[in-house]
Design a protein around this motif. Structure first.
Motif, PDB file in Angstrom:
ATOM      1  N   ASP A  32      -3.031   2.423 -14.815  1.00  0.00           N
ATOM      2  CA  ASP A  32      -2.262   3.466 -14.137  1.00  0.00           C
ATOM      3  C   ASP A  32      -1.622   2.799 -12.919  1.00  0.00           C
ATOM      4  OD1 ASP A  32      -1.375   5.516 -12.433  1.00  0.00           O
ATOM      5  OD2 ASP A  32      -3.060   6.828 -12.931  1.00  0.00           O
ATOM      6  N   LEU A  33      -0.332   2.536 -13.003  1.00  0.00           N
ATOM      7  CA  LEU A  33       0.330   1.767 -11.945  1.00  0.00           C
ATOM      8  C   LEU A  33       0.347   2.486 -10.596  1.00  0.00           C
ATOM      9  CD1 LEU A  33       3.242   0.158 -13.965  1.00  0.00           C
ATOM     10  CD2 LEU A  33       1.113  -0.908 -13.185  1.00  0.00           C
ATOM     11  N   LYS A  34       0.307   3.803 -10.608  1.00  0.00           N
ATOM     12  CA  LYS A  34       0.240   4.527  -9.334  1.00  0.00           C
ATOM     13  C   LYS A  34      -1.093   4.253  -8.645  1.00  0.00           C
ATOM     14  CE  LYS A  34       3.532   8.103 -10.430  1.00  0.00           C
ATOM     15  NZ  LYS A  34       3.779   9.489 -10.737  1.00  0.00           N
ATOM     16  N   ARG A  35      -2.169   4.240  -9.423  1.00  0.00           N
ATOM     17  CA  ARG A  35      -3.488   3.948  -8.857  1.00  0.00           C
ATOM     18  C   ARG A  35      -3.608   2.471  -8.482  1.00  0.00           C
ATOM     19  NH1 ARG A  35      -8.076   5.854 -12.606  1.00  0.00           N
ATOM     20  NH2 ARG A  35      -9.329   5.297 -10.809  1.00  0.00           N
ATOM     21  N   TYR A  36      -2.930   1.601  -9.235  1.00  0.00           N
ATOM     22  CA  TYR A  36      -2.999   0.158  -8.990  1.00  0.00           C
ATOM     23  C   TYR A  36      -2.183  -0.234  -7.749  1.00  0.00           C
ATOM     24  CZ  TYR A  36      -3.472  -4.777 -10.211  1.00  0.00           C
ATOM     25  OH  TYR A  36      -3.792  -6.117 -10.209  1.00  0.00           O
ATOM     26  N   SER A  37      -1.190   0.572  -7.422  1.00  0.00           N
ATOM     27  CA  SER A  37      -0.333   0.235  -6.285  1.00  0.00           C
ATOM     28  C   SER A  37      -1.141   0.265  -4.989  1.00  0.00           C
ATOM     29  CB  SER A  37       0.855   1.196  -6.205  1.00  0.00           C
ATOM     30  OG  SER A  37       0.421   2.496  -5.932  1.00  0.00           O
ATOM     31  N   GLY A  38      -0.586  -0.384  -3.983  1.00  0.00           N
ATOM     32  CA  GLY A  38      -1.254  -0.486  -2.702  1.00  0.00           C
ATOM     33  C   GLY A  38      -1.652  -1.923  -2.412  1.00  0.00           C
ATOM     34  N   LYS A  39      -2.515  -2.084  -1.433  1.00  0.00           N
ATOM     35  CA  LYS A  39      -2.885  -3.414  -0.944  1.00  0.00           C
ATOM     36  C   LYS A  39      -4.159  -3.927  -1.615  1.00  0.00           C
ATOM     37  CE  LYS A  39      -3.038  -5.934   3.386  1.00  0.00           C
ATOM     38  NZ  LYS A  39      -2.808  -5.796   4.824  1.00  0.00           N
ATOM     39  N   CYS A  54      -2.918 -21.951   1.906  1.00  0.00           N
ATOM     40  CA  CYS A  54      -2.883 -20.541   2.268  1.00  0.00           C
ATOM     41  C   CYS A  54      -4.307 -19.989   2.307  1.00  0.00           C
ATOM     42  CB  CYS A  54      -2.117 -19.783   1.183  1.00  0.00           C
ATOM     43  SG  CYS A  54      -0.664 -18.934   1.753  1.00  0.00           S
ATOM     44  N   HIS A  55      -4.569 -19.095   3.227  1.00  0.00           N
ATOM     45  CA  HIS A  55      -5.837 -18.359   3.211  1.00  0.00           C
ATOM     46  C   HIS A  55      -5.567 -16.928   3.681  1.00  0.00           C
ATOM     47  CE1 HIS A  55      -5.758 -19.670   7.433  1.00  0.00           C
ATOM     48  NE2 HIS A  55      -6.531 -18.644   7.679  1.00  0.00           N
ATOM     49  N   GLY A  56      -6.537 -16.058   3.442  1.00  0.00           N
ATOM     50  CA  GLY A  56      -6.357 -14.658   3.827  1.00  0.00           C
ATOM     51  C   GLY A  56      -5.247 -13.978   3.047  1.00  0.00           C
ATOM     52  N   ALA A  57      -5.101 -14.329   1.771  1.00  0.00           N
ATOM     53  CA  ALA A  57      -3.997 -13.800   0.973  1.00  0.00           C
ATOM     54  C   ALA A  57      -4.192 -12.331   0.612  1.00  0.00           C
ATOM     55  CB  ALA A  57      -3.824 -14.630  -0.294  1.00  0.00           C
ATOM     56  N   THR A  58      -3.087 -11.606   0.637  1.00  0.00           N
ATOM     57  CA  THR A  58      -3.049 -10.220   0.186  1.00  0.00           C
ATOM     58  C   THR A  58      -1.834 -10.036  -0.722  1.00  0.00           C
ATOM     59  OG1 THR A  58      -1.722  -9.461   2.065  1.00  0.00           O
ATOM     60  CG2 THR A  58      -4.127  -9.327   2.299  1.00  0.00           C
ATOM     61  N   LYS A  70       7.701  -3.412  -6.598  1.00  0.00           N
ATOM     62  CA  LYS A  70       7.913  -4.376  -5.518  1.00  0.00           C
ATOM     63  C   LYS A  70       6.583  -5.062  -5.261  1.00  0.00           C
ATOM     64  CE  LYS A  70       8.901  -4.681  -0.598  1.00  0.00           C
ATOM     65  NZ  LYS A  70       9.124  -3.887   0.617  1.00  0.00           N
ATOM     66  N   VAL A  71       6.608  -6.398  -5.128  1.00  0.00           N
ATOM     67  CA  VAL A  71       5.405  -7.187  -4.887  1.00  0.00           C
ATOM     68  C   VAL A  71       5.593  -7.930  -3.561  1.00  0.00           C
ATOM     69  CG1 VAL A  71       3.916  -9.025  -5.748  1.00  0.00           C
ATOM     70  CG2 VAL A  71       5.096  -7.512  -7.368  1.00  0.00           C
ATOM     71  N   LEU A  72       4.695  -7.707  -2.628  1.00  0.00           N
ATOM     72  CA  LEU A  72       4.717  -8.414  -1.356  1.00  0.00           C
ATOM     73  C   LEU A  72       3.434  -9.226  -1.241  1.00  0.00           C
ATOM     74  CD1 LEU A  72       5.835  -9.035   1.492  1.00  0.00           C
ATOM     75  CD2 LEU A  72       4.646  -6.966   2.276  1.00  0.00           C
ATOM     76  N   GLU A  84       5.065 -14.992   3.854  1.00  0.00           N
ATOM     77  CA  GLU A  84       5.205 -13.903   2.904  1.00  0.00           C
ATOM     78  C   GLU A  84       6.348 -14.168   1.950  1.00  0.00           C
ATOM     79  OE1 GLU A  84       7.815 -10.337   4.745  1.00  0.00           O
ATOM     80  OE2 GLU A  84       5.823 -10.526   5.616  1.00  0.00           O
ATOM     81  N   VAL A  85       6.226 -13.571   0.777  1.00  0.00           N
ATOM     82  CA  VAL A  85       7.274 -13.645  -0.233  1.00  0.00           C
ATOM     83  C   VAL A  85       7.301 -12.303  -0.957  1.00  0.00           C
ATOM     84  CG1 VAL A  85       5.754 -14.680  -1.979  1.00  0.00           C
ATOM     85  CG2 VAL A  85       8.227 -14.992  -2.140  1.00  0.00           C
ATOM     86  N   THR A  86       8.508 -11.827  -1.230  1.00  0.00           N
ATOM     87  CA  THR A  86       8.681 -10.559  -1.919  1.00  0.00           C
ATOM     88  C   THR A  86       9.250 -10.814  -3.306  1.00  0.00           C
ATOM     89  OG1 THR A  86       9.058  -9.416   0.170  1.00  0.00           O
ATOM     90  CG2 THR A  86       9.792  -8.287  -1.819  1.00  0.00           C
ATOM     91  N   GLY A  87       8.705 -10.110  -4.278  1.00  0.00           N
ATOM     92  CA  GLY A  87       9.179 -10.236  -5.648  1.00  0.00           C
ATOM     93  C   GLY A  87       9.292  -8.879  -6.302  1.00  0.00           C
TER      94      GLY A  87
END
Length: 172
Positions: A32-39, A54-58, A70-72, A84-87
């Protein structure tokens, strides 16, 4: 004679490459992509080249009106500065939303959700068909060792044999 040797060598290569290839990487049946969305916080990974030093990745996923996501991705670089990188991700058709194609600039990669906490979406295991990349993600910055070991078992069951190379965030 040379043609026969060449044909035998070619057949041997085809046969051996088939034996050496991985079986298909299985994903969870549906997401469920709505539930999967977020941080999500990275607990451990077999990192991609772009995550070096890199460390502390989110990762933060935001559904877009057209069905894309959108992927941040963010982390702290070796120099202590935020990177940061946005995809943009697209769902692979007929995958139950468990397979995505993620594009960062000119680079597109496979994103396979191979494990997911179906109750609360509190953890996820994300892989790549090559099994060269793996991410263990959590909604919180820390994960208890029992859960972490369960997620390693999911990765093992999916054919990951290089888990001794996992880069851990130290948060479990």
């Amino acid at each position: 004679m040379k043609k026969t040797l060449f044909a035998m060598a070619l057949l041997a290569c085809i046969f051996l490459s088939g034996c050496a290839s991985h079986t298909e990487l299985k994903t969870v049946p549906s997401v469920d992509l709505k539930r999967y969305s977020g941080k999500w916080y990275e607990i451990a990974s077999l990192p991609a080249w772009f995550q070096k030093d890199c460390h502390g990745a989110t990762a933060e996923y935001t559904p877009l009106p057209d069905g894309r996501i959108k992927v941040l991705n963010q982390c702290i670089g070796k120099n202590g500065k935020n990177r940061e990188v946005t995809g943009i991700a697209r769902v692979v058709p007929n995958s139950g939303n468990s397979r995505l194609k993620v594009r960062f600039g000119l680079i597109t990669g496979d994103y396979y959700i191979i494990g997911l906490d179906k109750t609360d979406y509190q953890w996820a295991v994300v892989g790549h068909p090559s099994r060269d990349y793996l991410w263990i993600l959590s909604r919180s910055q820390k994960m208890d060792n029992k859960t972490y070991q369960q997620l390693l078992n999911i990765a093992r069951q999916c054919g990951y044999t290089n888990l001794d190379q996992l880069k851990k965030s130290g948060a479990h």
